[in-house]
Motif scaffolding. Sequence first.
Motif, PDB file in Angstrom:
ATOM      1  N   GLN A 122       0.932  -1.203   0.018  1.00 15.50           N
ATOM      2  CA  GLN A 122      -0.036  -0.005   0.060  1.00 15.50           C
ATOM      3  C   GLN A 122       0.844   1.450  -0.318  1.00 15.50           C
ATOM      4  O   GLN A 122       1.503   1.350   1.016  1.00 15.50           O
ATOM      5  CB  GLN A 122      -0.922  -0.003   1.280  1.00 15.50           C
ATOM      6  CG  GLN A 122      -1.726   1.081   1.273  1.00 15.50           C
ATOM      7  CD  GLN A 122      -2.849   1.065   2.592  1.00 15.50           C
ATOM      8  OE1 GLN A 122      -2.644   0.214   3.357  1.00 15.50           O
ATOM      9  NE2 GLN A 122      -3.701   1.813   2.707  1.00 15.50           N
ATOM     10  N   ARG A 123       0.835   2.020  -1.117  1.00 16.30           N
ATOM     11  CA  ARG A 123       1.387   3.354  -1.083  1.00 16.30           C
ATOM     12  C   ARG A 123       0.767   4.247  -0.050  1.00 16.30           C
ATOM     13  O   ARG A 123      -0.227   4.364   0.379  1.00 16.30           O
ATOM     14  CB  ARG A 123       1.270   3.855  -2.574  1.00 16.30           C
ATOM     15  CG  ARG A 123       2.133   3.393  -3.451  1.00 16.30           C
ATOM     16  CD  ARG A 123       1.970   4.254  -4.749  1.00 16.30           C
ATOM     17  NE  ARG A 123       2.676   5.459  -4.729  1.00 16.30           N
ATOM     18  CZ  ARG A 123       3.416   5.786  -5.461  1.00 16.30           C
ATOM     19  NH1 ARG A 123       3.621   5.244  -6.805  1.00 16.30           N
ATOM     20  NH2 ARG A 123       4.134   6.793  -5.496  1.00 16.30           N
ATOM     21  N   LEU A 124       1.911   4.797   0.885  1.00 17.27           N
ATOM     22  CA  LEU A 124       1.485   5.672   1.679  1.00 17.27           C
ATOM     23  C   LEU A 124       1.837   7.079   1.627  1.00 17.27           C
ATOM     24  O   LEU A 124       1.526   8.182   2.421  1.00 17.27           O
ATOM     25  CB  LEU A 124       2.289   5.383   3.246  1.00 17.27           C
ATOM     26  CG  LEU A 124       1.930   3.839   3.649  1.00 17.27           C
ATOM     27  CD1 LEU A 124       2.626   3.732   4.815  1.00 17.27           C
ATOM     28  CD2 LEU A 124       0.566   3.703   3.961  1.00 17.27           C
ATOM     29  N   LEU A 134       6.206   3.062   1.997  1.00 14.88           N
ATOM     30  CA  LEU A 134       5.284   1.845   1.635  1.00 14.88           C
ATOM     31  C   LEU A 134       5.065   0.766   2.656  1.00 14.88           C
ATOM     32  O   LEU A 134       5.856   0.700   3.353  1.00 14.88           O
ATOM     33  CB  LEU A 134       5.933   1.211   0.440  1.00 14.88           C
ATOM     34  CG  LEU A 134       5.469   0.434  -0.273  1.00 14.88           C
ATOM     35  CD1 LEU A 134       4.360   0.776  -1.377  1.00 14.88           C
ATOM     36  CD2 LEU A 134       6.304  -0.828  -1.118  1.00 14.88           C
ATOM     37  N   ALA A 135       3.785   0.671   2.761  1.00  8.76           N
ATOM     38  CA  ALA A 135       3.377  -0.295   3.816  1.00  8.76           C
ATOM     39  C   ALA A 135       3.414  -1.738   2.921  1.00  8.76           C
ATOM     40  O   ALA A 135       2.735  -1.938   1.912  1.00  8.76           O
ATOM     41  CB  ALA A 135       2.175  -0.181   4.200  1.00  8.76           C
ATOM     42  N   TYR A 136       3.869  -2.821   3.750  1.00 11.26           N
ATOM     43  CA  TYR A 136       3.783  -4.305   3.339  1.00 11.26           C
ATOM     44  C   TYR A 136       2.844  -5.095   4.479  1.00 11.26           C
ATOM     45  O   TYR A 136       3.408  -4.838   5.363  1.00 11.26           O
ATOM     46  CB  TYR A 136       5.265  -4.657   3.097  1.00 11.26           C
ATOM     47  CG  TYR A 136       5.266  -6.351   3.015  1.00 11.26           C
ATOM     48  CD1 TYR A 136       4.730  -6.964   1.814  1.00 11.26           C
ATOM     49  CD2 TYR A 136       5.928  -7.168   3.874  1.00 11.26           C
ATOM     50  CE1 TYR A 136       4.515  -8.027   1.689  1.00 11.26           C
ATOM     51  CE2 TYR A 136       6.049  -8.578   3.541  1.00 11.26           C
ATOM     52  CZ  TYR A 136       5.275  -8.860   2.385  1.00 11.26           C
ATOM     53  OH  TYR A 136       5.323 -10.396   2.229  1.00 11.26           O
ATOM     54  N   VAL A 137       1.837  -5.578   3.711  1.00  7.20           N
ATOM     55  CA  VAL A 137       0.709  -5.920   4.815  1.00  7.20           C
ATOM     56  C   VAL A 137       0.716  -7.435   4.758  1.00  7.20           C
ATOM     57  O   VAL A 137       0.467  -7.958   3.329  1.00  7.20           O
ATOM     58  CB  VAL A 137      -0.442  -5.619   4.310  1.00  7.20           C
ATOM     59  CG1 VAL A 137      -1.758  -5.945   5.364  1.00  7.20           C
ATOM     60  CG2 VAL A 137      -0.486  -3.872   4.412  1.00  7.20           C
ATOM     61  N   THR A 138       0.874  -8.368   5.751  1.00  7.68           N
ATOM     62  CA  THR A 138       0.909  -9.804   5.725  1.00  7.68           C
ATOM     63  C   THR A 138      -0.253 -10.078   6.718  1.00  7.68           C
ATOM     64  O   THR A 138      -0.457  -9.412   7.424  1.00  7.68           O
ATOM     65  CB  THR A 138       2.254 -10.417   5.725  1.00  7.68           C
ATOM     66  OG1 THR A 138       2.718  -9.906   7.207  1.00  7.68           O
ATOM     67  CG2 THR A 138       3.193 -10.013   4.620  1.00  7.68           C
ATOM     68  N   VAL A 469       6.370  -0.879   7.336  1.00  3.22           N
ATOM     69  CA  VAL A 469       6.424   0.247   6.716  1.00  3.22           C
ATOM     70  C   VAL A 469       8.007   0.481   6.305  1.00  3.22           C
ATOM     71  O   VAL A 469       8.762   0.441   7.060  1.00  3.22           O
ATOM     72  CB  VAL A 469       5.972   1.486   7.539  1.00  3.22           C
ATOM     73  CG1 VAL A 469       6.046   2.590   6.867  1.00  3.22           C
ATOM     74  CG2 VAL A 469       4.376   1.311   7.907  1.00  3.22           C
ATOM     75  N   LEU A 470       7.833   0.704   5.178  1.00  2.00           N
ATOM     76  CA  LEU A 470       9.290   0.872   4.453  1.00  2.00           C
ATOM     77  C   LEU A 470       9.549   2.642   4.309  1.00  2.00           C
ATOM     78  O   LEU A 470       8.797   2.997   3.771  1.00  2.00           O
ATOM     79  CB  LEU A 470       9.485   0.214   3.221  1.00  2.00           C
ATOM     80  CG  LEU A 470       9.673  -1.496   3.333  1.00  2.00           C
ATOM     81  CD1 LEU A 470       9.617  -2.147   1.945  1.00  2.00           C
ATOM     82  CD2 LEU A 470      10.599  -2.137   4.128  1.00  2.00           C
ATOM     83  N   THR A 471      10.626   2.865   4.719  1.00  2.00           N
ATOM     84  CA  THR A 471      10.954   4.363   4.530  1.00  2.00           C
ATOM     85  C   THR A 471      12.049   4.592   3.721  1.00  2.00           C
ATOM     86  O   THR A 471      13.089   3.903   3.512  1.00  2.00           O
ATOM     87  CB  THR A 471      11.370   4.695   5.970  1.00  2.00           C
ATOM     88  OG1 THR A 471      10.268   4.124   6.964  1.00  2.00           O
ATOM     89  CG2 THR A 471      11.416   6.234   6.140  1.00  2.00           C
ATOM     90  N   GLY A 472      12.028   5.714   3.124  1.00  2.00           N
ATOM     91  CA  GLY A 472      13.087   6.334   1.990  1.00  2.00           C
ATOM     92  C   GLY A 472      13.120   5.758   0.955  1.00  2.00           C
ATOM     93  O   GLY A 472      14.252   5.640   0.277  1.00  2.00           O
TER      94      GLY A 472
END
Length: 475
Positions: A122-124, A134-138, A469-472
């Motif tokens: 999911q783009r944040l 960017l969110a990676y949802v599992t 949540v991945l940053t940068g």
Amino acid sequence: MDVRTFWLAGRPATGDSQLTVTNPHDGRDVGRYSVPTEAQVEEAVAAAHAVAGQAAALPAHVRAEALAHVSRRIAERADEIAQLITAENGKPIFWARGEVTRAIATFRFAAEETRRWSGGVQRLDTEPAAAGRLAYVTRLPYGPVLAITPFNFPLNLVAHKVAPAIAVGAPVIVKPAPATPLTSLLLGEILAETDLPAGMFSVLPVENERASVLVLDPRLPVVSFTGSAPVGYAIADQIPRKHVTLELGGNAAAVVLSDADLDWAAQRVALFSNYQAGQSCIAVQRVIVEQPVYDAFVERLLPAVDGLVTGDPADEKTQVGPLVSVHAAERVEEWVKEAVDGGARVLAGGTREGTTYAPTVLADVPPDAKVLREEVFGPVMVVQPAADIDEAYAMVNASRYGLQAGVFTRSLDAAFRANRELEVGGVIIGDVPSYRADQMPYGGVKDSGIGREGLHSAMTDYTYEKVMVLTGLSL
């Protein structure tokens, strides 16, 4: 007579006592099985708890291949398993073979879902403050699952708890119904052939009064129960902090509207009120017929019911076999008598011989009779006229249960109205409420329970959503 072992953390084991399973039809001994000790139950729970992390980390291909192996092996042993179901359950061999076929599909569906089970992104950066994120949802399993299963589908309803647990990487402990443990133990034998890690599954045929130890154990955070509402709610009340799924049955209604194919409706209602002696939570119990076609429908229904073949469940021609016990048959007899004493008319059946109760049709049943209000779980249906579609749908909803309903109609408007208005978990248009595809979401509302089965739905129910949540990032 050989004594069947139970399955303790994936290996065969014996306890210090044994019990015998008898055939509901003729009372003969079907088999003996070993009962786990308290220490062995503790060992199984400890093993499930210890392996939970390893189980959750299993690659998808390992879980999928284990499930596919089970599906293949059930297919290879199909006749043996069907005969065992008939022997311990009393289910006619015709229906037992159908159950085996469904279980083959259930494990195959689970294998397929395992390979599709994946996370999403999911783009944040929809807001300036989240640029580059960017969110990676599992979904991850809550942990080991306690599966408490009923007698009426001793293979496929076990499959509907075991397969999704393995699919998501959750260890599972099966507590089968005391009347029908042998099929679960045979399934354990097949599971033991896979490469699943030790502790991933156990099959513990303990008596019902000993199940509370398992229910209360905090190392089993998920409890999936199929059975009666009083027992299910008692379980849920004991463990308010656990994740509980309950499939609690119902008193399923079939609505026959004026535009229906009456011949088709009569044949389907007759068969699926009485299949497996009515011991299905979606067996037809209430038949609500629009007044203009009521008499014509009943004229078709009664010969269809009388034409059903009742007898030895091992006979290929038998459609209606015994109930699971004399006690169950006597209860059905008492409920019918209560209705008749209150003014109901018996249009067909109404007699008992041992564990067998004749397919029964009742009319003019008083509104407070148990056969109308509660789940009969026997071969009994109540036919009722309704003035119009408004009254028919209101009568369906006048129940504390809400599992599934069937509506016989050719009208799309009536079909979509049923879907909108009927207070049930599933609406079957053009057929009985007894229809279930094993991959579809299945469950009820009101006192029919909480949660959903069906492979993807159960996998979702056994897991929780987790976000990383991945940053940068340059998106």
